[in-house]
Design an enzyme around this catalytic site. Structure first.
Site, short mmCIF file in Angstrom:
data_model
loop_
_atom_site.label_atom_id
_atom_site.label_comp_id
_atom_site.label_asym_id
_atom_site.label_seq_id
_atom_site.Cartn_x
_atom_site.Cartn_y
_atom_site.Cartn_z
N HIS A 57 -10.71 0.91 -2.50
CA HIS A 57 -12.08 0.91 -1.97
C HIS A 57 -13.07 1.56 -2.92
CE1 HIS A 57 -10.42 -0.36 1.82
NE2 HIS A 57 -9.80 0.79 2.05
N CYS B 92 -1.96 -2.57 7.62
CA CYS B 92 -1.85 -3.52 6.51
C CYS B 92 -0.54 -4.31 6.53
CB CYS B 92 -2.06 -2.80 5.19
SG CYS B 92 -3.78 -2.25 5.05
N ASP C 45 0.79 -1.25 0.00
CA ASP C 45 0.00 0.00 0.00
C ASP C 45 0.82 1.30 0.00
OD1 ASP C 45 -1.98 -1.89 0.24
OD2 ASP C 45 -2.80 -1.16 2.14
N LYS D 134 -7.04 -4.87 -2.88
CA LYS D 134 -7.80 -5.37 -1.73
C LYS D 134 -8.69 -4.27 -1.17
CE LYS D 134 -3.97 -4.35 1.28
NZ LYS D 134 -4.69 -3.32 2.03
C1 VGL Z 1 -4.55 0.78 5.74
C2 VGL Z 1 -6.11 1.64 7.18
C3 VGL Z 1 -7.09 1.52 6.22
C4 VGL Z 1 -3.13 0.38 5.51
C5 VGL Z 1 -5.52 0.64 4.78
O1 VGL Z 1 -2.70 0.32 4.34
O2 VGL Z 1 -2.43 0.15 6.52
N1 VGL Z 1 -4.86 1.26 6.95
N2 VGL Z 1 -6.79 1.01 5.02
ZN ZN Z 2 -8.21 1.09 3.49
#
Ligand code: VGL
Ligand code: ZN
Length: 204
Positions: free
Chosen positions: A48, A151, A8, A106
């Site tokens: 999302h 994540c 991410d 995801k």
């Molecule tokens: C994440 C919170 C919500 C992350 C993703 O990548 O850690 N944290 N969505």
């Molecule tokens: Zn997220």
């Protein structure tokens, strides 16, 4: 065989983004340098739909970082972030994507969040990553990216559960630190048998 897993590393998790991780952008040059050492590179992308149930804006009277009970347990609510197709969901512009072989998205189901690259937050719905890695003979993962306490942590814990050897590259991750979540994440990752390393001492 080893793989570099980059979690991410997107605009919304970097300074100026909707869910900025302090110093989140500082992992980018470290990750780019690490890529030279790996034949296998996999990225994840938080992705999302608008109105996702992990967004505080989807819950009347709730603010970001409040929690709610979902059908799969307690869920932290976030500011709207990484909305499909938005600039915030794009990878950091300096991240080198050319050597990446697979981008696993995801969090695309509206009513369930997905922190881990392996399982959604119900801990049952799979992404297919474990099968992909096994079919390719990959046994050891070097895990980097954002956020260390969400994540990255859940990816590390599930990778251990799936039997992979895991190294977390300490200087290639940063955390959000919601109510002490960062220290707790390091504790849980170590307890699960993940090894902590740094980009200068990978030993590969
Ligand atoms: C994440 C919170 C919500 C992350 C993703 O990548 O850690 N944290 N969505
Ligand atoms: Zn997220």
């Amino acid at each position: 065989m080893n793989a570099l897993l980059v979690v991410d590393t997107q605009n919304d998790f970097c300074p100026g983004g909707a869910l900025a991780v302090p110093e989140g952008d500082q992992v980018v040059p470290v990750i780019n340098r690490l890529m030279d050492k790996f034949d296998n590179i996999i990225n994840t992308q938080d992705w999302h739909p608008a109105g996702h149930h992990s967004f505080a804006s989807s819950h009347e009277g709730k603010d970001p970082f409040d929690t709610v009970e979902m059908h799969y347990g307690t869920q932290v609510l976030w500011p709207d972030h990484c909305v499909q197709g938005s600039e915030g969901a794009a990878f950091h512009p300096d991240l080198d994507l050319q050597p990446s072989q697979m981008i696993i998205r995801k969090g695309f189901r509206k009513n369930i969040d997905s922190y881990s690259a392996f399982y959604e937050n119900d801990h049952q719905t799979v992404t297919g990553l474990a099968g992909y890695l096994r079919e390719r003979g990959i046994e050891t993962l070097y895990i980097t990216g954002l956020a260390a306490d969400f994540c990255v942590k859940w990816t590390v814990l599930d990778a251990r559960k799936e039997g992979f050897q895991v190294y977390v590259v300490e200087d290639a991750v940063r955390g959000l630190d919601v109510d002490g979540s960062l220290a707790e994440a390091w504790r849980e990752m170590k307890e699960a048998g993940a090894k902590i390393t740094s980009s200068g001492s990978l030993g590969i």
